[in-house]
Design a protein around this motif. Structure first.
Motif, PDB file in Angstrom:
ATOM      1  N   LEU A 137       6.438 -13.232 -32.092  1.00  0.00           N
ATOM      2  CA  LEU A 137       6.690 -13.810 -32.984  1.00  0.00           C
ATOM      3  C   LEU A 137       8.385 -13.413 -33.220  1.00  0.00           C
ATOM      4  N   GLU A 164       0.731 -15.900 -25.800  1.00  0.00           N
ATOM      5  CA  GLU A 164       1.437 -16.391 -26.770  1.00  0.00           C
ATOM      6  C   GLU A 164       2.610 -15.774 -26.813  1.00  0.00           C
ATOM      7  N   ILE A 218       0.428 -12.014 -42.147  1.00  0.00           N
ATOM      8  CA  ILE A 218       1.715 -13.091 -42.221  1.00  0.00           C
ATOM      9  C   ILE A 218       2.396 -13.205 -43.364  1.00  0.00           C
ATOM     10  N   ARG A 230       1.877 -19.579 -31.478  1.00  0.00           N
ATOM     11  CA  ARG A 230       0.509 -19.866 -31.087  1.00  0.00           C
ATOM     12  C   ARG A 230       0.470 -21.222 -30.268  1.00  0.00           C
ATOM     13  N   CYS A 265       6.870 -20.035 -38.087  1.00  0.00           N
ATOM     14  CA  CYS A 265       7.044 -19.341 -36.540  1.00  0.00           C
ATOM     15  C   CYS A 265       5.990 -18.908 -35.762  1.00  0.00           C
ATOM     16  N   ASP A 266       5.020 -18.079 -36.643  1.00  0.00           N
ATOM     17  CA  ASP A 266       3.792 -17.893 -35.999  1.00  0.00           C
ATOM     18  C   ASP A 266       3.172 -19.012 -35.312  1.00  0.00           C
ATOM     19  N   SER A 297      -3.340 -21.951 -40.372  1.00  0.00           N
ATOM     20  CA  SER A 297      -3.110 -20.684 -39.526  1.00  0.00           C
ATOM     21  C   SER A 297      -4.568 -20.344 -39.315  1.00  0.00           C
ATOM     22  N   ARG A 329      -5.301 -12.182 -40.060  1.00  0.00           N
ATOM     23  CA  ARG A 329      -3.810 -12.547 -39.378  1.00  0.00           C
ATOM     24  C   ARG A 329      -3.000 -13.428 -40.343  1.00  0.00           C
ATOM     25  N   SER A 360       4.916  -9.107 -33.377  1.00  0.00           N
ATOM     26  CA  SER A 360       3.610 -10.016 -32.991  1.00  0.00           C
ATOM     27  C   SER A 360       2.520  -9.579 -33.812  1.00  0.00           C
ATOM     28  N   PHE A 361       1.677 -10.870 -34.138  1.00  0.00           N
ATOM     29  CA  PHE A 361       0.591 -10.754 -34.770  1.00  0.00           C
ATOM     30  C   PHE A 361      -0.674 -11.062 -33.851  1.00  0.00           C
ATOM     31  N   VAL A 372       7.653 -17.356 -42.107  1.00  0.00           N
ATOM     32  CA  VAL A 372       6.920 -16.379 -40.854  1.00  0.00           C
ATOM     33  C   VAL A 372       5.699 -17.307 -40.555  1.00  0.00           C
TER      34      VAL A 372
END
Length: 340
Positions: free
Chosen positions: A316, A313, A75, A306, A301-302, A38, A71, A193-194, A298
């Motif tokens: 999420l 994007e 998450i 991305r 999924c994130d 990530s 981020r 969303s992040f 998570v």
């Protein structure tokens, strides 16, 4: 008789690691791998080589510290805390098919956000979180009262009652947001969303992490509460006080996640049920598993959000909603087949 003359059956054998141990190791490895991945996945080119060769003042290092690390931390905190909130909610209601997103708590917290936009537009973020937490706490109380009053014979119908309650509150929120021309502003809170997370905009999630610690301290009490009010009272527990602590934990976690990343559905439902299938319903043993698997879920999924950009994007909440809804339906069908 020498040691070589003894039968093989008399020699002690080394204990083999259990399946739970292997699953725990796998969750830890996935969390580490996905967390490191990530840090270096996104629109901008950030790689370990660019960070090491560019020095502390390079653009890659600045982006890593300002955006990627916050981020990733956010998450992990969201995945762990929302999973714990769902676990506590299931203990309070004594139902495996509930979580803040299927009981109206998230919708009540969103209504609180709308109230701050209308009456307190200049309120600081911590104030918005406090108002959202107060509305979420009220929503938790309302759902618990509704479940007590409405005679529900089948466990699978309890989340449907919560979804209907959330639908009513969500419709009221959308109506007033539309009339006051705040629908677009409210939309950023309703989609998780992040993408906008960076240093200085995620620190309130540490409050959600603090609630996880509180849940860990009171874990044994929540396990007893899950056995029923009469049983807990006979053991000398103050049932109402423990329920109040659980409600505060759920409301604060929901509000902290809402004001930081928006609504993320089904996470608090799916993760505790998966953990329950692995290790059972002991809350103290389940909390580390729920936190770890929630963070892994998570993160995965994130990363998918991305990676798959069309051209921007993907929120999420869309990916988590699709995967979570499918697992939710599977859990409902599985519970119904067991009931028969």
């Amino acid at each position: 008789m020498t040691a070589l003359d003894r039968p093989l059956t008399s020699t002690p054998s080394l204990a083999r690691p259990s399946r739970r141990t292997w699953v725990g190791v796998l969750v830890g490895v996935l969390l580490a791998v996905l967390g490191l991945t990530s840090l270096f996945v996104g629109v901008s080119d950030v790689s370990p080589v660019s960070v090491l060769t560019g020095g502390a003042d390079s653009d890659a290092a600045f982006l890593l510290v300002t955006s990627r690390i916050p981020r990733t931390v956010a998450i992990v905190l969201v995945g762990a805390s929302l999973g714990i909130a769902g676990l506590i909610m299931q203990m309070l209601v004594r139902n495996k098919f509930v979580e803040p997103g299927t009981t109206g708590v998230s919708e009540f917290a969103t209504l609180g956000m709308l109230v701050t936009m209308v009456f307190l537009p200049g309120l600081a973020v911590v104030g918005k979180m406090g108002v959202a937490a107060a509305f979420g706490l009220f929503g938790t109380w309302v759902f618990l009262r509704v479940v007590r009053v409405v005679p529900v014979r089948q466990l699978v119908l309890v989340p449907l009652v919560g979804i209907m309650l959330g639908g009513v509150v969500g419709a009221v929120t959308t109506f007033f947001a539309y009339r006051l021309d705040l629908l677009q502003s409210l939309g950023q809170w309703s989609q998780g969303s992040f993408a906008t997370i960076m240093a200085g905009r995620y620190e309130f999630l540490w409050i959600a992490g603090l609630m996880v610690v509180v849940a860990w301290i009171a874990a044994d009490r929540f396990s007893v509460i899950g056995l029923g009010e009469e049983f807990a009272t006979n053991l000398g527990l103050n049932y109402q006080r423990v329920v109040a602590v659980g409600m505060v934990i759920i409301a604060v976690i929901t509000a902290a996640v809402l004001v930081t990343a928006g609504m993320i559905p089904f996470l608090g439902l799916v993760v505790p049920n998966v953990v329950s299938l692995i290790i059972g319903d002991n809350v103290r043993r389940a909390i580390p598993w729920v936190a770890g698997i929630g963070a892994v879920f998570v993160l995965a999924c994130d990363l998918l959000a991305r990676t798959v950009r069309m051209p921007y994007e993907i929120p999420l909440s869309v990916i988590v909603g699709v995967v979570g809804a499918a697992l939710f339906l599977w859990l409902l069908l599985r519970g119904r087949s067991r009931a028969h």
